[in-house]
Design a protein around this motif. Structure first.
Motif, PDB file in Angstrom:
ATOM      1  N   ASP A  22       0.821  -1.214   0.000  1.00 36.88           N
ATOM      2  CA  ASP A  22       0.000   0.000   0.000  1.00 36.88           C
ATOM      3  C   ASP A  22       0.850   1.257   0.000  1.00 36.88           C
ATOM      4  OD1 ASP A  22      -2.762  -1.194   0.287  1.00 36.88           O
ATOM      5  OD2 ASP A  22      -1.689  -2.146   1.940  1.00 36.88           O
ATOM      6  N   VAL A  23       2.049   1.163   0.570  1.00 34.29           N
ATOM      7  CA  VAL A  23       2.986   2.285   0.583  1.00 34.29           C
ATOM      8  C   VAL A  23       4.382   1.748   0.299  1.00 34.29           C
ATOM      9  CG1 VAL A  23       4.022   4.138   1.955  1.00 34.29           C
ATOM     10  CG2 VAL A  23       1.619   3.581   2.286  1.00 34.29           C
ATOM     11  N   LEU A  24       5.110   2.464  -0.552  1.00 32.72           N
ATOM     12  CA  LEU A  24       6.501   2.164  -0.852  1.00 32.72           C
ATOM     13  C   LEU A  24       7.363   3.262  -0.241  1.00 32.72           C
ATOM     14  CD1 LEU A  24       8.737   0.621  -2.453  1.00 32.72           C
ATOM     15  CD2 LEU A  24       8.291   2.231  -4.324  1.00 32.72           C
ATOM     16  N   VAL A  25       8.358   2.878   0.549  1.00 32.07           N
ATOM     17  CA  VAL A  25       9.352   3.819   1.062  1.00 32.07           C
ATOM     18  C   VAL A  25      10.660   3.470   0.369  1.00 32.07           C
ATOM     19  CG1 VAL A  25      10.612   4.612   3.111  1.00 32.07           C
ATOM     20  CG2 VAL A  25       8.164   4.053   3.286  1.00 32.07           C
ATOM     21  N   THR A  27      14.755   5.183  -1.167  1.00 28.08           N
ATOM     22  CA  THR A  27      15.732   6.254  -1.279  1.00 28.08           C
ATOM     23  C   THR A  27      16.285   6.247  -2.696  1.00 28.08           C
ATOM     24  OG1 THR A  27      17.765   7.194  -0.365  1.00 28.08           O
ATOM     25  CG2 THR A  27      17.572   4.790  -0.320  1.00 28.08           C
ATOM     26  N   GLU A  28      16.488   7.440  -3.205  1.00 25.20           N
ATOM     27  CA  GLU A  28      16.999   7.576  -4.575  1.00 25.20           C
ATOM     28  C   GLU A  28      17.683   8.923  -4.707  1.00 25.20           C
ATOM     29  OE1 GLU A  28      15.008   8.119  -8.950  1.00 25.20           O
ATOM     30  OE2 GLU A  28      14.124   6.609  -7.645  1.00 25.20           O
ATOM     31  N   GLY A  29      18.913   8.921  -5.191  1.00 25.24           N
ATOM     32  CA  GLY A  29      19.626  10.168  -5.424  1.00 25.24           C
ATOM     33  C   GLY A  29      19.799  11.024  -4.176  1.00 25.24           C
ATOM     34  N   GLY A  30      19.955  10.374  -3.021  1.00 27.32           N
ATOM     35  CA  GLY A  30      20.149  11.123  -1.782  1.00 27.32           C
ATOM     36  C   GLY A  30      18.867  11.637  -1.145  1.00 27.32           C
ATOM     37  N   HIS A  31      17.739  11.304  -1.719  1.00 27.93           N
ATOM     38  CA  HIS A  31      16.435  11.720  -1.175  1.00 27.93           C
ATOM     39  C   HIS A  31      15.668  10.492  -0.710  1.00 27.93           C
ATOM     40  CE1 HIS A  31      16.916  15.827  -2.622  1.00 27.93           C
ATOM     41  NE2 HIS A  31      17.395  15.305  -3.739  1.00 27.93           N
ATOM     42  N   TYR A  32      14.718  10.709   0.191  1.00 26.46           N
ATOM     43  CA  TYR A  32      13.866   9.645   0.716  1.00 26.46           C
ATOM     44  C   TYR A  32      12.426   9.954   0.346  1.00 26.46           C
ATOM     45  CZ  TYR A  32      17.993   8.447   3.390  1.00 26.46           C
ATOM     46  OH  TYR A  32      19.260   8.091   3.757  1.00 26.46           O
ATOM     47  N   TYR A  33      11.671   8.900   0.005  1.00 19.61           N
ATOM     48  CA  TYR A  33      10.300   9.079  -0.455  1.00 19.61           C
ATOM     49  C   TYR A  33       9.374   8.042   0.178  1.00 19.61           C
ATOM     50  CZ  TYR A  33      12.740  11.488  -4.249  1.00 19.61           C
ATOM     51  OH  TYR A  33      13.546  12.331  -4.974  1.00 19.61           O
ATOM     52  N   ALA A  34       8.117   8.427   0.339  1.00 17.28           N
ATOM     53  CA  ALA A  34       7.037   7.488   0.639  1.00 17.28           C
ATOM     54  C   ALA A  34       5.952   7.776  -0.391  1.00 17.28           C
ATOM     55  CB  ALA A  34       6.503   7.670   2.057  1.00 17.28           C
ATOM     56  N   LYS A  35       5.512   6.709  -1.089  1.00 23.65           N
ATOM     57  CA  LYS A  35       4.480   6.854  -2.123  1.00 23.65           C
ATOM     58  C   LYS A  35       3.430   5.779  -1.927  1.00 23.65           C
ATOM     59  CE  LYS A  35       7.794   8.514  -5.540  1.00 23.65           C
ATOM     60  NZ  LYS A  35       8.449   8.235  -6.822  1.00 23.65           N
ATOM     61  N   ASP A  36       2.186   6.105  -2.259  1.00 24.05           N
ATOM     62  CA  ASP A  36       1.144   5.083  -2.176  1.00 24.05           C
ATOM     63  C   ASP A  36       1.271   4.134  -3.363  1.00 24.05           C
ATOM     64  OD1 ASP A  36      -0.175   6.228  -4.392  1.00 24.05           O
ATOM     65  OD2 ASP A  36      -1.762   7.120  -3.189  1.00 24.05           O
ATOM     66  N   SER A  37       0.411   3.131  -3.426  1.00 29.36           N
ATOM     67  CA  SER A  37       0.538   2.093  -4.454  1.00 29.36           C
ATOM     68  C   SER A  37       0.271   2.610  -5.860  1.00 29.36           C
ATOM     69  CB  SER A  37      -0.398   0.922  -4.143  1.00 29.36           C
ATOM     70  OG  SER A  37      -1.739   1.361  -4.137  1.00 29.36           O
ATOM     71  N   GLY A  63      -5.582  -0.278   7.417  1.00 28.26           N
ATOM     72  CA  GLY A  63      -4.600  -1.353   7.500  1.00 28.26           C
ATOM     73  C   GLY A  63      -3.947  -1.637   6.164  1.00 28.26           C
ATOM     74  N   GLY A  64      -2.756  -2.242   6.210  1.00 25.76           N
ATOM     75  CA  GLY A  64      -2.087  -2.592   4.970  1.00 25.76           C
ATOM     76  C   GLY A  64      -0.608  -2.824   5.158  1.00 25.76           C
ATOM     77  N   LYS A  65       0.121  -2.748   4.037  1.00 24.30           N
ATOM     78  CA  LYS A  65       1.531  -3.119   4.002  1.00 24.30           C
ATOM     79  C   LYS A  65       2.402  -1.969   3.507  1.00 24.30           C
ATOM     80  CE  LYS A  65       4.612  -6.572   1.960  1.00 24.30           C
ATOM     81  NZ  LYS A  65       4.655  -7.770   1.111  1.00 24.30           N
ATOM     82  N   ILE A  66       3.508  -1.776   4.211  1.00 17.90           N
ATOM     83  CA  ILE A  66       4.556  -0.840   3.796  1.00 17.90           C
ATOM     84  C   ILE A  66       5.730  -1.680   3.319  1.00 17.90           C
ATOM     85  CG2 ILE A  66       6.188   0.928   4.553  1.00 17.90           C
ATOM     86  CD1 ILE A  66       4.126   1.609   6.793  1.00 17.90           C
ATOM     87  N   PHE A  67       6.236  -1.379   2.134  1.00 13.71           N
ATOM     88  CA  PHE A  67       7.415  -2.059   1.612  1.00 13.71           C
ATOM     89  C   PHE A  67       8.547  -1.047   1.574  1.00 13.71           C
ATOM     90  CE2 PHE A  67      10.199  -3.599  -1.826  1.00 13.71           C
ATOM     91  CZ  PHE A  67      10.490  -4.859  -1.315  1.00 13.71           C
ATOM     92  N   ILE A  68       9.680  -1.385   2.188  1.00 12.31           N
ATOM     93  CA  ILE A  68      10.840  -0.493   2.215  1.00 12.31           C
ATOM     94  C   ILE A  68      11.913  -1.083   1.312  1.00 12.31           C
ATOM     95  CG2 ILE A  68      12.558   0.649   3.652  1.00 12.31           C
ATOM     96  CD1 ILE A  68      10.698   0.247   6.053  1.00 12.31           C
ATOM     97  N   LYS A  69      12.261  -0.338   0.266  1.00 11.69           N
ATOM     98  CA  LYS A  69      13.278  -0.814  -0.678  1.00 11.69           C
ATOM     99  C   LYS A  69      14.652  -0.818  -0.032  1.00 11.69           C
ATOM    100  CE  LYS A  69      13.292  -0.383  -4.926  1.00 11.69           C
ATOM    101  NZ  LYS A  69      13.001  -1.313  -5.973  1.00 11.69           N
ATOM    102  N   ARG A  70      15.533  -1.626  -0.614  1.00 13.32           N
ATOM    103  CA  ARG A  70      16.911  -1.767  -0.150  1.00 13.32           C
ATOM    104  C   ARG A  70      17.536  -0.379   0.019  1.00 13.32           C
ATOM    105  NH1 ARG A  70      18.548  -4.472  -4.230  1.00 13.32           N
ATOM    106  NH2 ARG A  70      18.211  -6.474  -3.250  1.00 13.32           N
ATOM    107  N   GLY A  71      18.274  -0.214   1.104  1.00 13.47           N
ATOM    108  CA  GLY A  71      18.961   1.040   1.392  1.00 13.47           C
ATOM    109  C   GLY A  71      19.151   1.185   2.886  1.00 13.47           C
ATOM    110  N   LEU A 101      -0.900  -3.721  10.428  1.00 19.81           N
ATOM    111  CA  LEU A 101       0.262  -3.195   9.728  1.00 19.81           C
ATOM    112  C   LEU A 101       1.310  -4.272   9.489  1.00 19.81           C
ATOM    113  CD1 LEU A 101       2.122  -0.775   8.820  1.00 19.81           C
ATOM    114  CD2 LEU A 101       2.758  -0.580  11.247  1.00 19.81           C
ATOM    115  N   THR A 102       1.822  -4.315   8.254  1.00 19.77           N
ATOM    116  CA  THR A 102       3.003  -5.101   7.928  1.00 19.77           C
ATOM    117  C   THR A 102       4.033  -4.138   7.363  1.00 19.77           C
ATOM    118  OG1 THR A 102       1.727  -7.084   7.431  1.00 19.77           O
ATOM    119  CG2 THR A 102       3.948  -6.973   6.515  1.00 19.77           C
ATOM    120  N   ILE A 103       5.235  -4.191   7.903  1.00 21.24           N
ATOM    121  CA  ILE A 103       6.361  -3.436   7.357  1.00 21.24           C
ATOM    122  C   ILE A 103       7.370  -4.470   6.892  1.00 21.24           C
ATOM    123  CG2 ILE A 103       8.184  -1.754   7.787  1.00 21.24           C
ATOM    124  CD1 ILE A 103       6.516  -0.694  10.143  1.00 21.24           C
ATOM    125  N   GLU A 104       7.660  -4.465   5.597  1.00 20.19           N
ATOM    126  CA  GLU A 104       8.580  -5.460   5.046  1.00 20.19           C
ATOM    127  C   GLU A 104       9.685  -4.770   4.270  1.00 20.19           C
ATOM    128  OE1 GLU A 104       8.643  -9.391   2.155  1.00 20.19           O
ATOM    129  OE2 GLU A 104       6.733  -8.630   2.881  1.00 20.19           O
TER     130      GLU A 104
END
Length: 156
Positions: A22-25, A27-37, A63-71, A101-104
């Motif tokens: 439901d949310v992607l967190v 990092t890219e180019g020195g910035h951090y982002y959270a975006k919905d699906s 309720g839902g899932k947050i996915f945190i990309k490698r970083g 909540l799931t944080i993966e």
């Protein structure tokens, strides 16, 4: 052929969910982002704020899932409160009572902090000045595939 979970829309039709989160967190180019699906921006530039806003978003949608990309995500203390007994609790991210909540993390996801505070504070505070005296104890929280590093140094 991929089959995605479907979500009803007001006209009664169904739309497929674009991602398994439901949310992607990320990092890219020195910035951090959270975006919905659907890639709508929720937060930018503070890993602490992006994690908090991602959790707030999940709570708001029921309720839902947050996915945190490698970083590596350097988090900081964002709040504290004084209990009626006189103890002070400091934290980076607050998880509200009653959340599902799931944080993966993706392989290689690290949350790093070195301060004397809790990474997550759950089920105790309503806001920075109000203690939750009657929590529901109905939360469902899963945290998967994330390394928490309290030994490193650095900043965001």
């Amino acid at each position: 052929m991929a089959i995605y979970p479907v979500t009803p829309i007001p006209d009664g039709s169904m739309v497929g969910k674009l991602h398994p989160y439901d949310v992607l967190v990320h990092t890219e180019g020195g910035h951090y982002y959270a975006k919905d699906s659907r890639s709508n921006l929720i937060c930018i530039d503070s890993p602490t704020a992006c994690l908090q806003e991602a959790i707030n978003y999940i709570y708001a949608i029921g309720g839902g899932k947050i996915f945190i990309k490698r970083g590596t995500y350097y988090v900081n203390q964002s709040g504290s409160f004084l209990t009626t007994g006189g103890a002070t609790f400091s934290y980076a991210v607050m998880i509200p009572d009653g959340i599902k909540l799931t944080i993966e993390g993706e392989n290689g996801t690290v949350i790093r902090y070195t301060g004397a505070f809790h990474l997550f504070l759950h089920n105790y505070v309503i806001n920075e000045s109000t203690v939750n005296s009657s929590p529901s104890f109905q939360s469902e929280i899963a945290i998967k595939n994330i390394t928490v590093d309290r030994t490193g140094s650095g900043s965001n």
